[in-house]
Design an enzyme around this catalytic site. Structure first.
Site, mmCIF file in Angstrom:
data_model
loop_
_atom_site.group_PDB
_atom_site.id
_atom_site.type_symbol
_atom_site.label_atom_id
_atom_site.label_comp_id
_atom_site.label_asym_id
_atom_site.label_seq_id
_atom_site.Cartn_x
_atom_site.Cartn_y
_atom_site.Cartn_z
ATOM 1 N N ASP A 1 -2.676 -0.645 6.424
ATOM 2 C CA ASP A 1 -2.379 -0.110 7.128
ATOM 3 C C ASP A 1 -3.533 0.028 8.238
ATOM 4 O OD1 ASP A 1 -2.483 1.575 5.430
ATOM 5 O OD2 ASP A 1 -2.333 3.298 6.305
ATOM 6 N N ASP B 1 0.816 -1.177 -0.031
ATOM 7 C CA ASP B 1 -0.065 0.289 -0.218
ATOM 8 C C ASP B 1 0.836 1.242 -0.095
ATOM 9 O OD1 ASP B 1 -2.495 1.986 0.255
ATOM 10 O OD2 ASP B 1 -2.472 1.460 2.749
ATOM 11 N N ASP C 1 0.186 4.906 0.773
ATOM 12 C CA ASP C 1 -0.189 6.077 2.020
ATOM 13 C C ASP C 1 -0.153 5.674 3.626
ATOM 14 O OD1 ASP C 1 -0.760 8.518 0.121
ATOM 15 O OD2 ASP C 1 -2.636 7.747 0.188
#
Length: 252
Positions: free
Chosen positions: A203, A27, A29
């Site tokens: 996240d 991922d 961000d």
């Protein structure tokens, strides 16, 4: 939304440093780049670019960025470090040969985009993002508008049939039919990734789809950030820990 199977009470260890046989799905961000007040505030970083190029070389090309951002934004932030990428939660995907597969936008996206723009025009700090196949409403700079933004997004979802994808202080209404899990699954069918062990680093809740897809294919997820209930098997503290781990994998 995914089931987030797992226990928040079970402390997750750091992932093993290994390179042989794995494929990495990363991922952007909160994983490769720190969260910022606005989407445009994130830019290229020399250490990140070098780590991505090094780990891709070590893994024989079996590395892809899988993000909610568009591929155009992925390239800007990663400084074009990787070819393989999936943007907008699986709705667009670039293969190793450079070809891009992109879904057609649902007609409801235009309706959602117009409503988001009208909402933001009356509320300072709100940011609307047009990704063609989805519309995003960021309220990081206007946290007091979170409840109103959620109400609007749920209303638009009911009216349009779009998929609602919550993220870090953002609500996204997107064309149905894809997510980060489908992106991982599709990459694993490509010759460049076939037969490897998929490892997904993410996240937030959108990444749980990727964790579950990786596990279903014999691999595992790595949660980045605070301990919580998750389908991931391992955990890293933050972006710096991710880059340190990638650098170690590149040298493994």
């Amino acid at each position: 939304m995914p089931s987030h199977a797992g226990s928040a009470d079970l402390l997750l260890a750091a992932p093993p440093v290994r390179a042989d046989g794995i494929a990495l799905f990363l991922d952007m961000d909160g994983v490769l780049a720190p969260m910022a007040p606005t989407p445009d505030a994130v830019g290229p970083v020399a250490r990140r670019t070098a780590a991505l190029k090094a780990v891709e070389a070590r893994l024989g090309g079996r590395v892809a960025i899988v993000s909610g951002r568009t591929i155009l934004e992925i390239d800007r932030i990663s400084d074009h470090a990787l070819t393989s990428a999936s943007g907008v939660h699986g709705l667009e995907r670039r293969l190793k040969d450079g070809s891009i597969r992109r879904g057609e936008p649902d007609p409801g996206v235009a309706r959602a985009l117009a409503a988001f723009k009208a909402f933001a025009a009356e509320r300072p700090g709100m940011i609307v993002e047009d990704k063609s196949v989805s519309a995003g409403l960021h309220y990081r700079q206007a946290p007091d508008q979170a409840a109103a933004a959620r109400d609007l997004a749920h209303l638009l979802q009911a009216e349009t049939g779009l998929s609602l994808q919550p993220g870090h202080m953002v609500l996204e209404l997107k064309t149905p039919g894809a997510d980060k899990g489908t992106a991982v699954t599709e990459f694993m069918q490509d010759d460049a990734f076939k037969g490897a062990i998929p490892v997904m680093l993410g996240d937030d809740l959108t990444d749980e789809y990727g964790f579950e897809a990786a596990a279903a294919l014999g691999g595992y997820g790595v949660l980045v950030g605070p301990q919580r209930k998750t389908a991931a098997r391992y955990r890293l503290d933050d972006v710096d820990a991710v880059l340190t781990w990638l650098e170690a994998v590149a040298e493994a």
